[in-house]
Design an enzyme around this catalytic site. Structure first.
Site, PDB file in Angstrom:
ATOM      1  N   ARG A   1      -5.210   2.081 -15.870  1.00 59.91           N
ATOM      2  CA  ARG A   1      -5.376   2.872 -14.654  1.00 59.91           C
ATOM      3  C   ARG A   1      -6.103   4.209 -14.862  1.00 59.91           C
ATOM      4  O   ARG A   1      -6.975   4.550 -14.067  1.00 59.91           O
ATOM      5  CB  ARG A   1      -4.020   3.130 -13.975  1.00 59.91           C
ATOM      6  CG  ARG A   1      -3.343   1.869 -13.452  1.00 59.91           C
ATOM      7  CD  ARG A   1      -2.103   2.200 -12.639  1.00 59.91           C
ATOM      8  NE  ARG A   1      -2.451   2.810 -11.372  1.00 59.91           N
ATOM      9  CZ  ARG A   1      -2.303   4.092 -11.109  1.00 59.91           C
ATOM     10  NH1 ARG A   1      -1.811   4.921 -12.017  1.00 59.91           N
ATOM     11  NH2 ARG A   1      -2.640   4.563  -9.920  1.00 59.91           N
TER      12      ARG A   1
ATOM     13  N   CYS B   1     -12.549   1.755 -28.810  1.00 58.13           N
ATOM     14  CA  CYS B   1     -13.890   2.276 -29.064  1.00 58.13           C
ATOM     15  C   CYS B   1     -14.667   2.425 -27.755  1.00 58.13           C
ATOM     16  O   CYS B   1     -15.660   1.737 -27.496  1.00 58.13           O
ATOM     17  CB  CYS B   1     -14.620   1.361 -30.035  1.00 58.13           C
ATOM     18  SG  CYS B   1     -16.106   2.095 -30.743  1.00 58.13           S
ATOM     19  N   GLU B   2     -14.185   3.311 -26.894  1.00 50.96           N
ATOM     20  CA  GLU B   2     -14.806   3.631 -25.605  1.00 50.96           C
ATOM     21  C   GLU B   2     -14.497   5.087 -25.278  1.00 50.96           C
ATOM     22  O   GLU B   2     -13.350   5.529 -25.456  1.00 50.96           O
ATOM     23  CB  GLU B   2     -14.267   2.748 -24.465  1.00 50.96           C
ATOM     24  CG  GLU B   2     -14.529   1.270 -24.597  1.00 50.96           C
ATOM     25  CD  GLU B   2     -15.974   0.887 -24.344  1.00 50.96           C
ATOM     26  OE1 GLU B   2     -16.735   1.722 -23.797  1.00 50.96           O
ATOM     27  OE2 GLU B   2     -16.343  -0.245 -24.710  1.00 50.96           O
TER      28      GLU B   2
ATOM     29  N   TYR C   1      -9.303   4.070 -12.644  1.00 54.03           N
ATOM     30  CA  TYR C   1      -9.135   4.788 -11.380  1.00 54.03           C
ATOM     31  C   TYR C   1      -9.098   6.306 -11.536  1.00 54.03           C
ATOM     32  O   TYR C   1      -8.881   7.013 -10.558  1.00 54.03           O
ATOM     33  CB  TYR C   1      -7.828   4.363 -10.694  1.00 54.03           C
ATOM     34  CG  TYR C   1      -7.724   2.909 -10.353  1.00 54.03           C
ATOM     35  CD1 TYR C   1      -8.736   2.245  -9.671  1.00 54.03           C
ATOM     36  CD2 TYR C   1      -6.581   2.190 -10.692  1.00 54.03           C
ATOM     37  CE1 TYR C   1      -8.621   0.905  -9.352  1.00 54.03           C
ATOM     38  CE2 TYR C   1      -6.458   0.843 -10.367  1.00 54.03           C
ATOM     39  CZ  TYR C   1      -7.483   0.205  -9.698  1.00 54.03           C
ATOM     40  OH  TYR C   1      -7.369  -1.116  -9.379  1.00 54.03           O
TER      41      TYR C   1
ATOM     42  N   GLY D   1       0.779  -1.234   0.000  1.00 50.95           N
ATOM     43  CA  GLY D   1       0.000   0.000   0.000  1.00 50.95           C
ATOM     44  C   GLY D   1       0.808   1.281   0.000  1.00 50.95           C
ATOM     45  O   GLY D   1       0.243   2.361  -0.162  1.00 50.95           O
TER      46      GLY D   1
ATOM     47  N   ARG E   1       3.763  -1.771  -6.045  1.00 53.57           N
ATOM     48  CA  ARG E   1       3.901  -0.487  -6.722  1.00 53.57           C
ATOM     49  C   ARG E   1       5.151   0.267  -6.259  1.00 53.57           C
ATOM     50  O   ARG E   1       5.857   0.868  -7.063  1.00 53.57           O
ATOM     51  CB  ARG E   1       2.652   0.349  -6.422  1.00 53.57           C
ATOM     52  CG  ARG E   1       2.598   1.682  -7.127  1.00 53.57           C
ATOM     53  CD  ARG E   1       1.545   2.583  -6.485  1.00 53.57           C
ATOM     54  NE  ARG E   1       0.347   1.895  -6.093  1.00 53.57           N
ATOM     55  CZ  ARG E   1      -0.711   1.728  -6.860  1.00 53.57           C
ATOM     56  NH1 ARG E   1      -0.702   2.208  -8.084  1.00 53.57           N
ATOM     57  NH2 ARG E   1      -1.773   1.095  -6.412  1.00 53.57           N
TER      58      ARG E   1
END
Length: 414
Positions: A303, A334-335, A307, A228, A267
């Site tokens: 991401r 196509c979005e 997010y 985290g 991360r």
């Protein structure tokens, strides 16, 4: 600096990115050995005065070459599926230094982990504990377990990555955990190893709970505080591994020194080591709104769409003579949600390459073949040397496992 400009040209370590693009094609992920090594040393140095184990969170980036490199450094691994465990073993990782997290471990995954001598299961429910016990009994062995505690603490992150509140699917309450530890202590097929949580701030609130377990002669060998720890995507103020380690060790002061610390950075280890480079296919203007349409999209980097993450975007070749404009950097998918960044000040023209920084974590690992788009290549860079660590997928791979209505294999020859 692993990523730097020399005469307006971006380099990764000692190689110009433009030459890499000419060699490997677009879009492409690149990872810097120097950054990964620096982050690993930062964590090991920060914790060197306390018994610990660093378990890299495989879900952040599961490329075999990167896993093998971390295994050689002495890393353990945090896995959340049987597939991730198989990857670690394939990359010469030690399963006895692995923790198996996740709420939905199926029977086959539990058995495979037991047969591989998994270091510890992080258990997230009563039913899971019972299933692990049953599978261990069937194999005639003991299963090492820790319970993941849900502290009902809001870490004030994006709701999709919040894991420590009561409405989250992760972990068990402290109240239920006491009963489950008693149950595990009585089973000949369960071996209590430790306790797991996913918020460093929970270390203080766990003190009464740990004391209650000790009073019942339930002694723990480790405390797993998860991962985290973030990275600075856009100049945010984020604790360094050194500050993080010092804060954790301070909270552990006075506890049994035999209580080993486990952390699960993903991360924070690999995020800043990776970049995504993409080619500008077209520049487009709708009234006064400018778009840079690139050949990477949400299929390569999810991401921003998932997010609303904001990651730095720059030019591979700086062109200060061009007019500066605000662009939405969008992909070909196509979005309407397909974008890499919005309102970015850039000086570019068609055919240029753009770099998206800090993509080492949850970049390629969350990529997909949506819109029948083959996944891109991955390249590892060390000094003046580059190594292809994943080939660009051939288009045919997107349908090679599909069958016709009668169950026969699709005839690829027509």
């Amino acid at each position: 600096m692993a990523f730097s400009y020399q005469e307006n040209q971006l380099y990764i370590e000692d190689i110009p990115v433009l030459s890499l693009m000419q060699q490997y094609g677009s879009p492409c992920y690149f990872y810097s050995n120097a950054v990964l090594q620096q982050r690993w040393v930062a964590f090991t140095t920060a914790l060197q005065d306390y018994p610990h184990q660093i378990c890299y969170a495989v879900k952040a980036n599961s490329n075999l070459a990167l896993l093998r490199l971390l295994a050689k450094q002495g890393a353990g691994f945090d896995v959340v599926s049987g597939g991730e465990l198989a990857r670690v073993i394939t990359a010469s990782g030690d399963p006895t230094r692995c923790v198996f997290s996740g709420v939905g471990k199926c029977i086959a995954e539990i058995r495979a982990a037991l047969q591989a001598s998994i270091g510890c299961f992080n258990v997230e429910s009563r039913e899971e504990l019972q299933q692990i016990e049953a599978q261990a009994a069937a194999l005639g062995i003991q299963a090492p377990i820790a319970l993941r505690i849900n502290p009902n603490i809001d870490a004030n992150t994006h709701p999709y990555i919040t894991t420590g509140i009561k409405t989250s699917k992760f972990g068990v309450s402290e109240q239920e955990a006491c009963a489950l530890y008693r149950l595990a202590a009585q089973s000949p097929h369960l071996k209590i190893e430790g306790i797991a949580c996913h918020l460093g701030s929970q270390l203080t609130t766990l003190s009464p709970f740990l004391e209650a377990l000790a009073a019942e002669s339930i002694h723990l060998k480790h405390i797993d505080i998860g991962g985290g720890l973030g990275i600075a995507y856009n100049q945010e103020s984020v604790p360094t591994p050194q500050a993080y380690g010092q804060a954790i060790i301070k909270k552990l002061a006075g506890r049994d020194p035999a209580l080993r610390l486990i952390i699960e950075p993903g991360r924070a280890l690999i995020g800043q080591a990776g970049i995504l480079v993409t080619r500008v296919e077209y520049l487009k203007t709708n009234l006064d709104h400018h778009f840079a349409i690139v050949d990477a999209g949400m299929t390569e980097l999810l991401r921003p769409a998932l997010y609303q993450a904001e990651q730095r975007i720059g030019s591979v070749i700086q062109k200060p003579y061009l007019p500066e404009k605000k662009y939405d950097v969008v992909g070909p998918i196509c979005e309407s949600s397909d974008f890499l960044g919005k309102n970015r000040l850039l000086q570019i023209e068609g055919g240029d390459y753009l770099v998206v920084y800090d993509c080492g974590a949850y970049g390629f690992s969350m990529s997909s073949q949506y819109n029948t788009r083959p996944r891109c290549a991955e390249v590892f860079v060390q000094g003046k040397q580059s190594t292809l660590i994943r080939r660009r997928e051939p288009l045919e791979r997107s349908w090679m496992d599909e069958l016709q209505q009668d169950g026969s294999v699709v005839d690829l020859d027509g």
